[in-house]
Design a protein around this motif. Sequence first.
Motif, PDB file in Angstrom:
ATOM      1  N   THR A  30     -13.263 -67.819  38.643  1.00 31.12           N
ATOM      2  CA  THR A  30     -13.330 -67.311  37.227  1.00 31.12           C
ATOM      3  C   THR A  30     -14.525 -67.658  36.617  1.00 31.12           C
ATOM      4  N   ILE A  31     -14.947 -68.928  36.850  1.00 30.43           N
ATOM      5  CA  ILE A  31     -16.313 -69.242  36.289  1.00 30.43           C
ATOM      6  C   ILE A  31     -17.573 -68.247  36.802  1.00 30.43           C
ATOM      7  N   VAL A  34     -17.043 -64.759  35.367  1.00 25.69           N
ATOM      8  CA  VAL A  34     -17.389 -64.737  33.776  1.00 25.69           C
ATOM      9  C   VAL A  34     -19.090 -64.617  33.971  1.00 25.69           C
ATOM     10  N   LYS A  37     -20.292 -61.234  34.645  1.00 26.32           N
ATOM     11  CA  LYS A  37     -20.080 -60.480  33.585  1.00 26.32           C
ATOM     12  C   LYS A  37     -21.135 -60.676  32.612  1.00 26.32           C
ATOM     13  N   LEU A  38     -21.350 -61.994  32.037  1.00 21.31           N
ATOM     14  CA  LEU A  38     -22.265 -62.189  30.832  1.00 21.31           C
ATOM     15  C   LEU A  38     -23.514 -62.017  31.480  1.00 21.31           C
ATOM     16  N   LEU A 119      -9.702 -60.046  39.360  1.00 20.59           N
ATOM     17  CA  LEU A 119     -11.173 -60.293  38.711  1.00 20.59           C
ATOM     18  C   LEU A 119     -11.873 -59.005  38.548  1.00 20.59           C
ATOM     19  N   LEU A 123     -12.599 -57.158  34.857  1.00 19.38           N
ATOM     20  CA  LEU A 123     -13.853 -57.533  34.333  1.00 19.38           C
ATOM     21  C   LEU A 123     -14.837 -56.377  34.962  1.00 19.38           C
TER      22      LEU A 123
END
Length: 255
Positions: A30-31, A34, A37-38, A119, A123
């Motif tokens: 997940t980290i 993210v 994605k960011l 994921l 995302l």
Amino acid sequence: MSTLLRQEIFKLRHQNIAWITMLFNILVMTIFAVFAKLKPEWISAKGQIMNGFNSTMFLAFFLISVTATIFASEFQYGTIKALLYRKYYRGQVFASKVLTLLLYSILNYILIFGYTLLLKVVLFNNVNLSGKAGTTTVLGHLGLSLVGAFVGIWMILALVLLITNLFKTSAAAITIGILGYFAASLLQLAQAIAIEKWTWLKWNPLNMLNAGAQISTPDLHEMTHFSTPMIVTGSVVYTLIFLALAYVIFKKRNV
């Protein structure tokens, strides 16, 4: 045998590390997802998906720990006597533990595969799973990456089982297992030079540890001097040899 297997699965289910492993992998994935994605300029979403969001490396550490303790804990707490004094043969006890580890490791790789796809859907709709990735697709590379990681880690796990039964301690097995996991990459250059000079060295177990990487990166055959089917076969053979030696030691040791 089926009763033993159920008992081993029950014991593993009630160990904290069994659940921590899965939760930690989900957290790590997940980290990385993210961050991808960011900060797409820092981390490639496509690359992360193809490699299961870097989860296999962390999973390896946990699997080595679980493998090292599955036998050591029995001797540490004396519970192995209760097993062997009953109607079970040592071969059945050994096989039930190995099968439990096999099922547990398969479950974790399935979890990584499934959560990677989740994921991706949540995302990264812009990443096409059927898009080109080298000689295969993004989804195909993910599958090969996980299969390769599975083949590679099981050679290490078999060695860990051997060391655990040889020294009756999990500490030595975990240390050697982790060192072995990194040995192939750390000694890659030196090993490639040595194999180039003495071709017969390609049969050494450290070279076979490259089997997992070569499954997803076929070009490694230039370094390993093996075709992918051959090095995978060699890795499986070494895995079986280590398991056989571990069983012989387990069968002969005093409790």
